[in-house]
Each structure stands twice: as structure tokens, then as C-alpha cells.
Design a protein around this motif. Structure first.
Motif, short mmCIF file in Angstrom:
data_model
loop_
_atom_site.label_atom_id
_atom_site.label_comp_id
_atom_site.label_asym_id
_atom_site.label_seq_id
_atom_site.Cartn_x
_atom_site.Cartn_y
_atom_site.Cartn_z
N LEU A 1 0.80 -1.22 0.00
CA LEU A 1 0.00 0.00 0.00
C LEU A 1 0.84 1.27 0.00
N HIS A 2 2.15 1.15 0.14
CA HIS A 2 2.94 2.38 0.25
C HIS A 2 2.88 3.20 -1.04
N GLU A 3 2.73 2.53 -2.21
CA GLU A 3 2.66 3.27 -3.47
C GLU A 3 1.38 4.08 -3.58
N ALA A 4 0.32 3.65 -2.87
CA ALA A 4 -0.94 4.38 -2.93
C ALA A 4 -0.89 5.68 -2.13
N LYS A 5 0.17 5.84 -1.33
CA LYS A 5 0.38 7.06 -0.53
C LYS A 5 -0.82 7.37 0.36
N LEU A 6 -1.44 6.31 0.91
CA LEU A 6 -2.59 6.53 1.79
C LEU A 6 -2.19 7.30 3.04
N HIS A 7 -0.93 7.12 3.46
CA HIS A 7 -0.49 7.77 4.70
C HIS A 7 -0.51 9.29 4.59
N ASP A 8 -0.51 9.81 3.35
CA ASP A 8 -0.55 11.27 3.17
C ASP A 8 -1.89 11.86 3.61
N ASP A 9 -2.94 11.04 3.58
CA ASP A 9 -4.28 11.53 3.91
C ASP A 9 -4.83 10.89 5.18
N THR A 10 -3.95 10.36 6.02
CA THR A 10 -4.41 9.75 7.26
C THR A 10 -4.00 10.60 8.45
#
Length: 432
Positions: free
Chosen positions: A394-403
Motif C-alpha cells: 500500500l505504500h505506493e498508494a500514498k494513503l499515509h498522506d491523507d491519514t
């Protein structure tokens, strides 16, 4: 003496396992095909073509049924001496509406061996004009099919633009229909009312294949692709059971069957006695083991944005030592994790069940005693794959940027709860 096997031992000559293979007979989608034909008939009768939204999980036959139904319509239109064409595109992940329209333009140009245009650099109005210029080639009926339409960041714009072509006086001899194929059924809930009004769409849903349907399709592919006697009915059913455990995607099932044959072929090369060249369960098990990492990676990458967010939520619940958990608890965590999320418990349950069907999330059936304060039957959800694998994919989805959380804190708590080892935490944080 040649070191090559020149006589087919396992596979028959031909292309039964190629991605573009189309069987002579169409299996296990009769109901959906009949509905498709019903919706396509207006174009055959000289009426405006029907716009369709096709939804269902990946690997349920949406694209292949669409192509088959349109090929049948093409035959009927040709028999009547009327013009009929299709433009089939697959939307790229997170592509803009402008890029999708450009993709349609380029697909038409490539079919006519003409130079394509760049995907960026043109104003939106210029791309629309280029599309209209390309449409001047066609007369009769044209169907534009957009596969993976839920990957478009703003599908409303594309669908509205296509639906309005018929309102233009520029094309008196052309009628355009649109078919949008979706893997995320909740996308139709997000379409604006103006889009639904202008499209006047009909919706067609593809349910997952049953065990018997998968078995029938694999049996047909086995008969077309393997030497007679190599694959028994028992082994076909064993492949079916494996496929259902992996999520029920027919493409995974066919790939498993093909890879099992490759394992068997290698085994036969080393065998002194080649009289018995039948597929065995060990071949299928070995094929599954080799395909699992690839399948998991492709499945996670192919999830919709919301699907990836829900998987991230289950992963965080696991890291916090809170999984398996009920839908209600996961919904609360999801809203806390993802900025601006308004996901309802019902929508969350839909996504969790979808992830379960894809083999990414485990679902436990809890049936408490009537005397328990939490009496009744309900499901609890947790990861069915490694936590490290989820965070790495999931790191490529950059979900952490919006969490609202940092991966450092999530990994720290995962180590504390023995869900990750310190080396695994280090590997994950090196990606983020």
C-alpha cells in the motif's frame, strides 16, 4: 538426439491459455448475456443505443461478456447492412477525465494507423474537439466501452461528455452508446444526478461465479488446452476449491490451471515412466504457492481507492491489537484514520465482504449465547495475509498522506503487539 520435447505431453498445440482466447461457446453467463442482448436490441431496431453501467467484482466475466454481446450485435447489424463500430478502452489508474478522452481519441487513431496525440498539454476543450473530429469517421451506431471506469478520478465528466454527443447536430448519421464497466459497485451511488439524468443508464450486475460455474469453465478450458486424460474431474474441482479460497476470480482459476500444467510438464521431463502423465494435487499445490505472491500483489494494486483505504484500516486494527473486529468498530476506526471520510457502516460492510471474497481479509462468524450481552450472530474481520505485506504493497498508494496517523507510530504499536518484528518495522519504514 534433441533435448526438446517435440510431442505434446501435457498441453495441446494452440492458444487456449492466452489472454485473448475466446471459446467457441460462452459459458455460465447466460442470464447476463440475455440481459445484455435485451438492452442492446434498441440499437438494432433503429432506436437510440442504450447506455449501460456494468458492475461486479473482478474476474466475474464483465469484460468478456461485454465483448461477446457486442460481437453478436455487430453480426446482426452487418446482416442488415448498417454501420456498427466499437471503441474499447481500459482506464488507467487515477487517470483524469481529460486523459480518458484522449485515450479514446488515440484508440480510434491507432485503429486507422494514424499518429496519436499526447496525454497532456492540450486544453480540455481542445481534446473534446479532437474527439468530435474522430467521431466524424463513423456512421450508424458506435459503442464506446470504458473498462475499469472506477479508476477515473472524475468519471462524471467523461460519461456526461459522451452522452451529449447525440445532442449535437454535427452527427445526424451517428448514434453513440456508452458502456462503463465498474469493479466498485458503490461508484454508481457517487454519480451526480445530472450525470444519471443525461446518461439514462441501465445497470447490469455480475455476481461472483459459483463453484459449479467455475468448474464448468475450467473443464472447458482443460478440454481445449490439455492433452486428453491429463486433467481429471477431481483435479478440476480441486482447482475450483483453491480458486474460491483465493477470491473466486475466474482469471486466477485459469492461471492456476495453466501453471499446474507447467509444474506437471517439468515433472514429466524428469520422470522415467511417462505412461501416467496425469495432473496430481501436488502440482496444483506447487502452482498455488508460486502464484500467491503475484496474485496478492495484483489484487491489492487493483483495488479501488476506497478499497485500499478499508484494507489499510483493517491493517491498522491488526497493528493496534484490535482485530479481528466487528464492522461497527472498524467503521469508527476508518473515519478516524482517513481525513474527511463519511463512510457508513453499510458501505464498510460491503467493502469488507469484498476484501474477504478477494482473499485479503478473513471473516469469522460469531454466534454468541443468548445470555451473552452481545448475543446474536455477527461477523468479525481481520487480515488473511501478512501485515508487513499489506503495508509494503500500500505504500505506493500514498494513503499515509491523507491519514491522521504516522506509519512510525502504527509500526511501533504493531511491534508492541507482536504483529511485526523490529526488522519488519525497519523494512516498512524504509519505504514510507
Amino acid at each position: 538426439m534433441s533435448k526438446f520435447q517435440t510431442t505434446p505431453v501435457v498441453f495441446t498445440p494452440g492458444s487456449a491459455f492466452d489472454t485473448g482466447y475466446r471459446p467457441e461457446l460462452f459459458y455460465e453467463r447466460d442470464e447476463q448475456l440475455n440481459q445484455y442482448i435485451h438492452h442492446l436490441e434498441p440499437a438494432l431496431q433503429g432506436r437510440p443505443p442504450t447506455n449501460l453501467l456494468i458492475d461486479g467484482e473482478k474476474g466475474t466475466g464483465k469484460s468478456s461478456t461485454t465483448k461477446h454481446a457486442l460481437s453478436l450485435l455487430a453480426e446482426e447489424m452487418e446482416a442488415q447492412g448498417r454501420g456498427f463500430s466499437t471503441v474499447f478502452v481500459t482506464a488507467c489508474d487515477e487517470s483524469s477525465s481529460q486523459q480518458t478522452l484522449t485515450q479514446i481519441v488515440n484508440t480510434i487513431r491507432e485503429a486507422h494507423s494514424e499518429e496519436t496525440i499526447a496525454h497532456t498539454g492540450y486544453p480540455y476543450e481542445s481534446v473534446v474537439e479532437k474527439l468530435l473530429e474522430e467521431l466524424e469517421r463513423f456512421t450508424g451506431v458506435l459503442y464506446v466501452v470504458i473498462d475499469e471506469a472506477d479508476d477515473i478520478d472524475n468519471p462524471d465528466v467523461v460519461l456526461r461528455e459522451l452522452s451529449r454527443i447525440n445532442e449535437r447536430d454535427r452527427f445526424p448519421e451517428l448514434r453513440v452508446g456508452t458502456i462503463a464497466i465498474l469493479n466498485d459497485p458503490t461508484m454508481t451511488e457517487d454519480l451526480r444526478s445530472t450525470t444519471e439524468s443525461s446518461l439514462q443508464t441501465h445497470r447490469l450486475t455480475f455476481p461472483p461465479y459459483s463453484a459449479e460455474e467455475l468448474t464448468t469453465i475450467l473443464q472447458q478450458r482443460s478440454e481445449a488446452g490439455f492433452v486428453e486424460g491429463v486433467v481429471s474431474e477431481e483435479k478440476i474441482r480441486y482447482c475450483t476449491a483453491k480458486c474460491l479460497q483465493m477470491g473466486g476470480d475466474i482469471r486466477d482459476a485459469i492461471k492456476l490451471l495453466q501453471e499446474s500444467g507447467e509444474v506437471a510438464r517439468c515433472r514429466f521431463r524428469e520422470a522415467a515412466d511417462r505412461e501416467d502423465c496425469g495432473l496430481i494435487k501436488a502440482d496444483i499445490d506447487a502452482a498455488e504457492e508460486s502464484l500467491t505472491p503475484i496474485r496478492v500483489e495484483q489484487t491489492v494494486r487493483n483495488l479501488s481507492g476506497t478499497g485500499q483505504q478499508v484494507l489499510f484500516t483493517v491493517a491498522c486494527a491488526t497493528a493496534y491489537g484490535k482485530a479481528p473486529a466487528r464492522t461497527r468498530a472498524l467503521t469508527r476506526l476508518h473515519i478516524n484514520l482517513h481525513k474527511g471520510s463519511t463512510t457508513s457502516e453499510r458501505t464498510m460492510r460491503t467493502y469488507l465482504n469484498s476484501l474477504h471474497e478477494r482473499g485479503l481479509v478473513a471473516r469469522g462468524d460469531i454466534n454468541n449465547s443468548p445470555r451473552s450481552p452481545n448475543s446474536g450472530q455477527y461477523y468479525e474481520y481481520g487480515l488473511s495475509i501478512e501485515l508487513q505485506t499489506v503495508f509494503e504493497l500500500l505504500h505506493e498508494a500514498k494513503l499515509h498522506d491523507d491519514t491522521t496517523v504516522s506509519m512510525r507510530d502504527v509500526c511501533k504499536r504493531a511491534v508492541h503487539n507482536n504483529e511485526l518484528s523490529p526488522p519488519q518495522r525497519k523494512n516498512i519504514l524504509s519505504l514510507y
